[in-house]
Write a protein that holds these residues in place. Structure first.
Motif, PDB file in Angstrom:
ATOM      1  N   GLY A 172       0.803  -1.220   0.000  1.00 27.02           N
ATOM      2  CA  GLY A 172       0.000   0.000   0.000  1.00 27.02           C
ATOM      3  C   GLY A 172       0.830   1.263   0.000  1.00 27.02           C
ATOM      4  O   GLY A 172       0.309   2.348  -0.283  1.00 27.02           O
ATOM      5  N   SER A 173       2.117   1.153   0.325  1.00 29.89           N
ATOM      6  CA  SER A 173       3.014   2.307   0.226  1.00 29.89           C
ATOM      7  C   SER A 173       3.152   2.706  -1.235  1.00 29.89           C
ATOM      8  O   SER A 173       3.188   1.855  -2.119  1.00 29.89           O
ATOM      9  N   ARG A 174       3.230   4.030  -1.470  1.00 34.26           N
ATOM     10  CA  ARG A 174       3.287   4.495  -2.850  1.00 34.26           C
ATOM     11  C   ARG A 174       4.413   5.510  -3.050  1.00 34.26           C
ATOM     12  O   ARG A 174       4.750   6.278  -2.148  1.00 34.26           O
ATOM     13  N   TYR A 175       4.962   5.476  -4.245  1.00 35.76           N
ATOM     14  CA  TYR A 175       5.946   6.459  -4.708  1.00 35.76           C
ATOM     15  C   TYR A 175       5.427   7.013  -6.019  1.00 35.76           C
ATOM     16  O   TYR A 175       5.202   6.260  -6.971  1.00 35.76           O
ATOM     17  N   LYS A 176       5.166   8.311  -6.054  1.00 35.32           N
ATOM     18  CA  LYS A 176       4.577   8.950  -7.235  1.00 35.32           C
ATOM     19  C   LYS A 176       3.304   8.228  -7.658  1.00 35.32           C
ATOM     20  O   LYS A 176       3.065   7.959  -8.841  1.00 35.32           O
ATOM     21  N   GLU A 286       2.697  13.886   5.756  1.00 34.54           N
ATOM     22  CA  GLU A 286       2.472  14.889   4.711  1.00 34.54           C
ATOM     23  C   GLU A 286       3.756  15.627   4.344  1.00 34.54           C
ATOM     24  O   GLU A 286       3.716  16.765   3.870  1.00 34.54           O
ATOM     25  N   SER A 287       4.908  14.975   4.545  1.00 31.91           N
ATOM     26  CA  SER A 287       6.180  15.665   4.349  1.00 31.91           C
ATOM     27  C   SER A 287       6.616  15.751   2.889  1.00 31.91           C
ATOM     28  O   SER A 287       7.539  16.491   2.556  1.00 31.91           O
ATOM     29  N   GLY A 288       5.986  15.007   2.015  1.00 32.77           N
ATOM     30  CA  GLY A 288       6.385  15.047   0.611  1.00 32.77           C
ATOM     31  C   GLY A 288       5.280  14.523  -0.280  1.00 32.77           C
ATOM     32  O   GLY A 288       4.635  13.520   0.034  1.00 32.77           O
ATOM     33  N   ALA A 289       5.062  15.201  -1.400  1.00 29.74           N
ATOM     34  CA  ALA A 289       3.967  14.816  -2.299  1.00 29.74           C
ATOM     35  C   ALA A 289       4.264  13.533  -3.059  1.00 29.74           C
ATOM     36  O   ALA A 289       3.351  12.890  -3.580  1.00 29.74           O
ATOM     37  N   ARG A 290       5.544  13.143  -3.136  1.00 29.46           N
ATOM     38  CA  ARG A 290       5.898  11.972  -3.940  1.00 29.46           C
ATOM     39  C   ARG A 290       5.527  10.661  -3.266  1.00 29.46           C
ATOM     40  O   ARG A 290       5.431   9.631  -3.936  1.00 29.46           O
ATOM     41  N   ARG A 291       5.373  10.683  -1.935  1.00 32.16           N
ATOM     42  CA  ARG A 291       5.232   9.417  -1.216  1.00 32.16           C
ATOM     43  C   ARG A 291       3.961   9.340  -0.378  1.00 32.16           C
ATOM     44  O   ARG A 291       3.491  10.347   0.148  1.00 32.16           O
ATOM     45  N   TYR A 292       3.460   8.126  -0.259  1.00 31.78           N
ATOM     46  CA  TYR A 292       2.392   7.795   0.677  1.00 31.78           C
ATOM     47  C   TYR A 292       2.928   6.651   1.532  1.00 31.78           C
ATOM     48  O   TYR A 292       3.029   5.512   1.084  1.00 31.78           O
ATOM     49  N   ASP A 293       3.336   6.973   2.760  1.00 33.48           N
ATOM     50  CA  ASP A 293       3.936   5.987   3.662  1.00 33.48           C
ATOM     51  C   ASP A 293       2.857   5.351   4.529  1.00 33.48           C
ATOM     52  O   ASP A 293       1.932   6.035   4.995  1.00 33.48           O
ATOM     53  N   ILE A 294       2.978   4.055   4.787  1.00 28.07           N
ATOM     54  CA  ILE A 294       1.944   3.352   5.565  1.00 28.07           C
ATOM     55  C   ILE A 294       2.414   2.993   6.973  1.00 28.07           C
ATOM     56  O   ILE A 294       1.642   2.450   7.751  1.00 28.07           O
TER      57      ILE A 294
END
Length: 379
Positions: A172-176, A286-294
């Protein structure tokens, strides 16, 4: 550090509560067990096929193959991607020993490199470790965060290398806006009970968009048998149990909520510990738009780490040193002799705080209060 008053009311905040996994959805687990048991549907039945399809849709992947565990999954993914004897595979030493073991048992040579400030594989170290024998990069998508895949993809393209992802901790973690496990030729994820999506035992999956890799992986996990049941290669016995697949399918339906809750806990840690200079926190949600950390784990760096860990234990708070506090390259009995200064320094400072669905906001507040108290920074 100043004086450390002990909390007047010590409470119990375990690092992880395995029993809570079952009790949180006991009726559903029992219902599924009865349904599967009464059908006698234990191995390679429709529940497994349905879960594989559901997970593929969730990931945006073409193929998902349920296997016995993520370690098997990594070995199978490597072999299916053409990695074997004589090939060097670069991996980050800040990972579970299983990552290197999968490379070894695929017949290849594991080459450990340093991690960077975000605790993930450091692209510059990867580039420096490439030789004429290097065939693959195996990045670990660690703690629920995806590596800098742009940099790794560029390195792989320049040198003609394969990427196989260890995405065991990153479902579920995402990069871009692309899911971990879908960048390389293949990947493996884990369903160990402590994972964000965990079953009630061992389990894992191989993910790929490559039809040929999928076919080879499917043969490898089932004694080398092809679709017609004819043995075409040496293979393993590594299949995700149908019952576990049914358990996982049920939990996948609420996975977005689970990821959001863990991100909420991470935000609380950030809010209450972000001004403590003795502690380095992982990147905020919310530290960076490129990533969604789980946030599979919440791994901090702390001054006087060992004393902090003992103090928190005295106050009823469970913490953990990931991998028992030993990076892979420190296992000299396995033939490793390389020195990795950044990783070695990190392992003297890192500590994982409670991060799971059984802790409440008040538990997080208590943990943060005790950490602040340890460093003499009570609010």
């Amino acid at each position: 550090m100043t004086s450390m008053p002990v909390a007047t009311a010590v409470r119990s905040v375990p690092f992880f509560d395995y029993a809570a996994i079952f009790s949180a959805a006991e009726e559903e687990f029992v219902r599924i067990f009865r349904d599967v048991g009464r059908r006698g549907a234990f191995i390679k039945q429709r529940d497994l096929a349905e879960f594989e399809a559901e997970l593929a849709r969730f990931l945006g992947a073409r193929y998902v193959l349920g296997v016995g565990n993520a370690t098997d999954g990594l070995e199978i993914a490597l072999l299916a991607a053409g990695i074997g004897p004589g090939h060097e595979v670069i991996f980050c030493s800040h990972t579970m020993l299983a990552t290197a073991a999968a490379i070894h048992f695929a017949g290849a040579i594991p080459i450990p490199v340093d991690c960077g400030p975000d605790h993930l594989i450091w692209p510059q170290a990867v580039e420096a470790a490439i030789t004429s024998r290097t065939r693959a990069i195996l990045p670990t998508q660690l703690n629920g965060r995806t590596c800098d895949m742009d940099a790794l993809d560029a390195i792989a393209a320049r040198h003609g290398l394969v990427i196989v992802e260890d995405a065991a901790q990153a479902l579920g973690s995402r990069y871009k806006n692309r899911c971990a496990g879908t960048f390389g030729e293949a990947s493996a994820i884990s369903f160990y009970p402590a994972k964000v999506l965990g079953c009630l035992g061992d389990g894992g999956a191989v993910i790929t968009d490559d039809a040929a890799i999928y076919e080879r992986a499917a043969e490898l996990c089932d004694f080398g048998k092809n679709r017609e049941g004819r043995v075409v290669r040496w293979g393993f016995n590594s299949r995700l149990d149908n019952l576990q697949a049914a358990f996982l399918s049920m939990q996948l339906q609420r996975y977005e909520h689970v990821m959001a809750r863990r991100r909420s806990i991470a935000s609380m840690y950030q809010q209450m510990l972000g001004d403590v200079p003795e502690v380095i926190l992982p990147p905020a949600p919310e530290s960076g738009a490129r990533r969604y950390d789980i946030y599979q784990n919440y791994e901090i760096e702390a001054e006087q780490r060992d004393q902090l860990k003992a103090y928190l234990a005295d106050n009823g708070i469970g913490t953990l040193l990931q991998w028992g506090g030993e990076p892979v390259h420190s296992h000299h009995a396995l033939g490793f002799s390389k020195e990795l200064p950044y990783t070695e320094a990190l392992f003297q400072r890192m500590l994982m705080l409670p991060m799971n669905m059984s802790i409440g906001d008040d538990d997080v507040e208590y943990v943060c209060d005790r950490i602040r108290c340890f460093y003499g920074r009570s609010q």
